[in-house]
Design an enzyme around this catalytic site. Structure first.
Site, PDB file in Angstrom:
ATOM      1  N   LYS A 190     -38.856  39.487  21.335  1.00  0.00           N
ATOM      2  CA  LYS A 190     -39.314  40.292  19.959  1.00  0.00           C
ATOM      3  C   LYS A 190     -39.221  41.862  19.926  1.00  0.00           C
ATOM      4  O   LYS A 190     -40.331  42.272  20.031  1.00  0.00           O
ATOM      5  CB  LYS A 190     -40.175  39.347  19.037  1.00  0.00           C
ATOM      6  N   THR A 244     -52.998  48.887  20.139  1.00  0.00           N
ATOM      7  CA  THR A 244     -54.452  48.519  21.394  1.00  0.00           C
ATOM      8  C   THR A 244     -55.104  47.653  20.778  1.00  0.00           C
ATOM      9  O   THR A 244     -55.381  46.518  21.169  1.00  0.00           O
ATOM     10  CB  THR A 244     -55.107  50.107  21.909  1.00  0.00           C
ATOM     11  N   VAL A 246     -53.320  45.330  18.211  1.00  0.00           N
ATOM     12  CA  VAL A 246     -52.975  44.172  18.544  1.00  0.00           C
ATOM     13  C   VAL A 246     -52.679  43.882  19.772  1.00  0.00           C
ATOM     14  O   VAL A 246     -53.546  42.505  20.388  1.00  0.00           O
ATOM     15  CB  VAL A 246     -51.373  44.490  18.114  1.00  0.00           C
ATOM     16  N   GLU A 264     -49.640  47.119  27.609  1.00  0.00           N
ATOM     17  CA  GLU A 264     -49.049  48.258  27.271  1.00  0.00           C
ATOM     18  C   GLU A 264     -49.379  49.222  26.027  1.00  0.00           C
ATOM     19  O   GLU A 264     -49.062  49.154  25.132  1.00  0.00           O
ATOM     20  CB  GLU A 264     -47.932  49.081  27.778  1.00  0.00           C
ATOM     21  N   CYS A 298     -46.661  56.376  23.109  1.00  0.00           N
ATOM     22  CA  CYS A 298     -47.842  55.898  23.737  1.00  0.00           C
ATOM     23  C   CYS A 298     -48.820  57.001  24.949  1.00  0.00           C
ATOM     24  O   CYS A 298     -49.153  57.294  24.298  1.00  0.00           O
ATOM     25  CB  CYS A 298     -47.868  54.434  24.130  1.00  0.00           C
ATOM     26  N   GLU A 393     -55.492  57.469  17.978  1.00  0.00           N
ATOM     27  CA  GLU A 393     -53.905  57.775  18.045  1.00  0.00           C
ATOM     28  C   GLU A 393     -53.161  58.422  16.668  1.00  0.00           C
ATOM     29  O   GLU A 393     -53.899  57.648  15.989  1.00  0.00           O
ATOM     30  CB  GLU A 393     -53.369  56.471  18.582  1.00  0.00           C
TER      31      GLU A 393
HETATM   32  P1  NAI Z   1     -47.894  46.930  16.152  1.00  0.00           P
HETATM   33  O1  NAI Z   1     -48.924  47.103  17.897  1.00  0.00           O
HETATM   34  O2  NAI Z   1     -48.974  46.364  15.165  1.00  0.00           O
HETATM   35  O3  NAI Z   1     -46.542  46.317  16.568  1.00  0.00           O
HETATM   36  C1  NAI Z   1     -45.846  45.973  17.852  1.00  0.00           C
HETATM   37  C2  NAI Z   1     -45.200  45.288  18.260  1.00  0.00           C
HETATM   38  O4  NAI Z   1     -46.184  44.127  18.199  1.00  0.00           O
HETATM   39  C3  NAI Z   1     -43.999  44.644  17.188  1.00  0.00           C
HETATM   40  O5  NAI Z   1     -43.384  43.945  17.641  1.00  0.00           O
HETATM   41  C4  NAI Z   1     -45.499  44.075  16.063  1.00  0.00           C
HETATM   42  O6  NAI Z   1     -43.780  42.908  15.361  1.00  0.00           O
HETATM   43  C5  NAI Z   1     -45.692  42.808  17.356  1.00  0.00           C
HETATM   44  N1  NAI Z   1     -46.921  42.500  16.392  1.00  0.00           N
HETATM   45  C6  NAI Z   1     -47.319  42.978  14.957  1.00  0.00           C
HETATM   46  N2  NAI Z   1     -48.876  42.132  15.081  1.00  0.00           N
HETATM   47  C7  NAI Z   1     -48.683  41.524  16.335  1.00  0.00           C
HETATM   48  C8  NAI Z   1     -49.383  39.820  16.411  1.00  0.00           C
HETATM   49  N3  NAI Z   1     -50.925  39.734  15.943  1.00  0.00           N
HETATM   50  N4  NAI Z   1     -48.685  39.271  17.240  1.00  0.00           N
HETATM   51  C9  NAI Z   1     -48.073  39.356  18.361  1.00  0.00           C
HETATM   52  N5  NAI Z   1     -47.007  40.269  17.806  1.00  0.00           N
HETATM   53  C10 NAI Z   1     -47.560  41.181  16.987  1.00  0.00           C
HETATM   54  O7  NAI Z   1     -48.325  48.650  16.463  1.00  0.00           O
HETATM   55  P2  NAI Z   1     -47.310  49.092  14.634  1.00  0.00           P
HETATM   56  O8  NAI Z   1     -48.002  48.511  13.347  1.00  0.00           O
HETATM   57  O9  NAI Z   1     -45.908  48.999  14.420  1.00  0.00           O
HETATM   58  O10 NAI Z   1     -47.827  50.607  14.891  1.00  0.00           O
HETATM   59  C11 NAI Z   1     -49.646  50.828  14.690  1.00  0.00           C
HETATM   60  C12 NAI Z   1     -49.529  51.811  15.097  1.00  0.00           C
HETATM   61  O11 NAI Z   1     -49.520  51.192  16.799  1.00  0.00           O
HETATM   62  C13 NAI Z   1     -49.277  53.701  15.128  1.00  0.00           C
HETATM   63  O12 NAI Z   1     -49.824  53.690  15.038  1.00  0.00           O
HETATM   64  C14 NAI Z   1     -49.605  53.402  17.089  1.00  0.00           C
HETATM   65  O13 NAI Z   1     -50.930  54.181  16.745  1.00  0.00           O
HETATM   66  C15 NAI Z   1     -49.267  52.091  17.378  1.00  0.00           C
HETATM   67  N6  NAI Z   1     -48.367  51.649  18.122  1.00  0.00           N
HETATM   68  C16 NAI Z   1     -48.105  52.577  19.548  1.00  0.00           C
HETATM   69  C17 NAI Z   1     -47.764  51.715  20.665  1.00  0.00           C
HETATM   70  C18 NAI Z   1     -47.517  52.643  22.096  1.00  0.00           C
HETATM   71  O14 NAI Z   1     -46.230  52.563  22.698  1.00  0.00           O
HETATM   72  N7  NAI Z   1     -48.946  52.134  22.907  1.00  0.00           N
HETATM   73  C19 NAI Z   1     -45.985  51.462  20.208  1.00  0.00           C
HETATM   74  C20 NAI Z   1     -45.972  51.132  18.327  1.00  0.00           C
HETATM   75  C21 NAI Z   1     -47.358  51.808  18.143  1.00  0.00           C
END
Ligand code: NAI
Length: 781
Positions: A190, A244, A246, A264, A298, A393
């Site tokens: 996804k 982190t 999620v 990750e 990240c 972050e």
């Molecule tokens: P997120 O962690 O919510 O989204 C990442 C992925 O997880 C997306 O595909 C999303 O649809 C999916 N997702 C969301 N909730 C889920 C759940 N309960 N179960 C399974 N999958 C789920 O990140 P988001 O909301 O896009 O960004 C929020 C913050 O997260 C950002 O401001 C940033 O701080 C951090 N982030 C960190 C990343 C990294 O590479 N470490 C990448 C993206 C966001």
């Protein structure tokens, strides 16, 4: 006019990349997309829009997957899995190679589409994201080719659920899909809801490459779809990259399900500049560390730590550089900083910065485009270490900075975070760099460089940045499991108290706990009797409680100096333990026979053998020097995990204890062991062996008691870095759930038996006892 004057007065005109082909591809797709399931695209359904964040224009409408869609995707992946795994490594390699070639062939289309959808500068998608994507597929074609010879006895997990973020949409897909396919898994992936387009173009590539139907399935949608994948009973492994919070939810949701998991997650990576650094290079490095991809990285070097003596000069030069950054249309090849992925993320960044009341904020004077989701490069200095912006972050183009005086202070500040993803060190002094790099709590360290990635070098974090590595030989391990079918583990109950208990022994034979190198009375003040199968009282052991666990963890922490000892010294001590156990072999054999009714002699011999095995490995479980495509190396160093808690095997009271303890301490960890619950006396006898073997106090701590009572405290403890369970009580769910406290690594048996005496896979234990840190060191011309 002099040439110098020409350069100074010259203004760059825009050099826009054409979006025509990418837009045509979207139009060909009807601007509306379904999912990619079983090798074909489904009919577009109700869904959501994907927009260009630089303009706000709608690029396409995507379908929100329903439970039926996810079921169909998992079903297709399941059907395709066995035939895919049956193919030879060479056959899988050919598909991966074909995918790599096709991505390379269409690289410009991918780059433009990525930039349109995500807002990142075309320079980055063209020169970094997409080249790294095809490199990843080429590299994993190679791993598929070599796997059968190099990783014998391993099998794929089955169907992998993969959930990725929006910051490197296609690159994160490559990091997930390439190793999964190489190892013989099939996937349901996804993409993030903001950035699904290149994943759908990738589906096209899978068709063109003739990839068997169902090997790759892509469903689009929001977090709810992610949850459906996580909770699906047809999924064998989850690989997640994202926030982190999620990640923590996913750990909790999968606890006890037997699904393998790699996470990750986020970071707040330090960027350390010493006063002897090449300042201009360090500033250029910062541009790549925090303004690359608008800081939505990240491992972004988002926490600047600069040595006090050069701080003023450094900040002045940095601000001048910030003012020169060009921010605007991401399709313009002259642009340094593009658009933030979505207005929602823009608001998150804005709110976080606006809520800060500390320090001094400097906003780059570069002009912002009039419309679109843009945020100016920003520097905030003078924050206290505990300030929200120093700890959380931001995931935007905002750098926070503070100063330090000594290398020791730099390390302390750098490690003052709940994360542990990456770190950067700038100094011209190689001794200083190589002194600091091992002290930083991070999965990746860059020396005099930053944000370097390659398929050959593992990437991943420690602490709340998650667990598991992506890339390299260590990355593919996460998509494999032992091929042998596991047997079910039978719970073992203690021997029952006889109907008529014996008269108490006048000599007190209550064994205590072993904490900090001393025998310690259990906090509860209670003891548990231990009988033979025939009901003879053998003695009592203390009934450990949460306080005993806490004391043991504290003692294990105090003994952290063990990590700094040499492998040679640790080997000597393990040999010495073996020697002292050997001297008392007869006594232990009798004890084991009394406890288990089985041949005690064989178990003692196997324990001595095992101690020799790990003594041998203590100075041989080396890292690697990866041949990454820079002028330099990435040194993959095996480091101890920290404090390891282990619930030891019930069925092999001595061998199980030794098999957990020896690899842990061989690799420099300290440990808290909970011995066999029904047969604990072999462990308490073992105290004396430890006491006479020069094991420093606190390196090995032993608390006796009920596994079910002690496991949650051990697994939930914030200062424990990993928990293993070999208990015959299946506590996998409790342990994995409690581990969300600090997202520690877990290794649980899910109720599967292990043959302790038979073919022991030492490397599995050694890998569980180490973290790989990749230190990138450029050298040469
Ligand atoms: P997120 O962690 O919510 O989204 C990442 C992925 O997880 C997306 O595909 C999303 O649809 C999916 N997702 C969301 N909730 C889920 C759940 N309960 N179960 C399974 N999958 C789920 O990140 P988001 O909301 O896009 O960004 C929020 C913050 O997260 C950002 O401001 C940033 O701080 C951090 N982030 C960190 C990343 C990294 O590479 N470490 C990448 C993206 C966001």
């Amino acid at each position: 006019m002099e040439i110098e004057q020409v350069f100074e007065t010259m203004d760059y005109g825009p050099a826009p990349e054409s979006a025509a082909e990418a837009l045509a591809w979207l139009v060909d797709g009807g601007d509306r997309f379904g999912h990619f399931i079983g090798g074909t695209f489904t009919e577009p359904a109700d869904g959501f829009e994907s927009c260009n964040p630089a303009s706000g224009e709608v690029l396409a409408t995507l379908s929100q997957a329903t439970q039926d869609d996810v079921d169909a995707a998992v079903d297709a992946a399941r059907k395709a899995q066995a035939p895919w795994a049956r193919k030879s490594g060479h056959q899988r390699a050919r598909y991966l190679y074909a995918i790599a070639r096709l991505i390379q062939k269409h690289s410009r289309l991918f780059a433009v589409l990525e930039t349109l959808d995500n807002g990142k500068p075309i320079r980055e998608s063209r020169d970094i994201d997409i080249p790294l994507v095809h490199r990843h597929f080429y590299y994993h074609a190679g791993l598929a080719q070599l796997m059968n010879d190099e990783l014998p006895g391993m099998a794929p997990h089955g169907v992998c659920g993969q959930i990725i973020p929006w910051n490197f949409p296609l690159l994160m897909l490559a990091w997930k899909v390439a190793p999964a396919l190489a190892a013989g898994n099939t996937v349901v992936l996804k993409p993030a809801e903001y950035t699904s387009l290149t994943a759908l173009l990738f589906a096209d590539i899978c068709q063109q490459a003739g990839l068997p139907k169902g090997v790759v399935n892509i469903v689009t949608g929001d977090g709810a779809v992610g949850e459906m994948i996580v909770n699906h009973s047809g999924i064998d492994k989850i690989a997640f990259t994202g926030s982190t919070s999620v990640g923590r939810r996913i750990r909790e949701a999968t606890a006890g399900s037997g699904k393998a998991l790699t996470l990750e997650l986020g970071g707040k990576s330090p960027y350390i500049v010493f006063d002897d650094a090449d300042i201009d290079s360090a500033i250029e490095g910062l541009v790549d560390a925090i303004w690359f991809n608008q800081g939505q990285v990240c491992c972004a070097g988002s926490r600047l730590l600069v040595q006090e003596g050069i701080a003023e000069d450094f900040y002045t030069r940095l601000k001048a550089r910030m003012d020169n950054l060009r921010i605007g249309d991401p399709l313009d090849k002259c642009i340094d900083v593009g658009a933030v992925v979505d207005p929602v993320q823009l608001k998150t960044i804005t709110d976080m910065v606006d809520a800060n009341t500390e320090g001094q904020t400097y906003v780059a004077k570069c002009p912002l485009p009039e419309r679109g989701s843009f945020y100016p490069p920003t520097l905030i200095t003078g924050l206290s270490p505990a300030a929200t912006l120093m700890q959380d972050e931001i995931f935007g183009p905002v750098l926070v900075g503070t100063t330090f005086r000594t290398p020791g202070e730099a390390v302390a500040l750098a490690n003052n975070t709940r994360y542990g993803l990456a770190a950067t060190v700038w100094t011209e002094n190689v001794n200083l760099a190589l002194d600091i790099a091992p002290k930083l709590v991070a999965g990746v360290v860059w020396v005099n460089a930053t944000n370097l990635f390659d398929a050959a070098a593992g990437f991943g974090g420690v602490r709340e940045s998650g667990f598991g590595r992506e890339g390299g030989w260590e990355g593919i391990q996460a998509f494999l499991k032992p091929a042998a079918k596991p047997k079910a583990l039978k719970p073992i109950a203690p021997h029952a108290r006889p109907d008529e208990p014996e008269v108490a022994d006048p000599l007190d034979r209550t064994a205590k706990n072993y904490v900090g190198g001393k025998q310690a009375r259990p906090d509860s003040g209670y003891a548990t009797p231990v009988y033979t199968a025939r009901g003879r009282l053998l003695g009592h052991v203390g009934t450990g409680n949460r306080k005993d666990i806490r004391n043991a963890v504290e003692a294990a922490h105090k003994a952290a100096g063990w990590a700094k000892t040499t492998g040679h010294l640790r080997a000597q001590i393990l040999y010495y333990i073996a020697e002292n156990l050997s001297a008392r072999a007869g006594e232990f054999a009798t004890r084991l026979k009394d406890l288990t009714g089985k041949d005690g002699k064989a178990e003692v011999e196997a324990s001595i053998d095992r101690l020799f095995t790990y003594a041998a490995w203590a100075d041989k479980f080396d890292g690697a020097a990866h041949g990454v495509p820079i002028r330099g190396v990435a040194l993959a160093m095996n480091e101890p995990v920290g404090v390891i808690g282990a619930l030891c095997a019930d069925e092999a009271p001595l061998l199980g204890l030794v098999s957990a303890m020896a690899p842990a301490i061989a690799m420099g960890n300290t440990c808290v062991l909970i011995p066999s619950e029904p047969y604990p006396l072999a462990a308490t006898d073992f105290y004396q062996v430890l006491e006479t073997s020069d094991v420093p106090g606190g390196v090995v701590n032993i608390v006796t008691g009920a596994h079910a009572d002690l496991a949650p405290t051990l697994a939930g403890h914030m200062d424990v870095d990993a928990v293993w369970s070999f208990s015959s009580t299946n506590l996998s769910a409790e342990i994995e759930k409690a581990s969300t406290s600090n997202l520690k690594r877990t290794w649980v048996n899910n109720g599967h038996a292990r043959d302790w005496a038979g073919g022991h896979d030492a490397k599995t234990f050694l890998r569980a006892a180490t973290e790989v840190k990749n230190i990138w060191i450029p050298y040469g011309e």
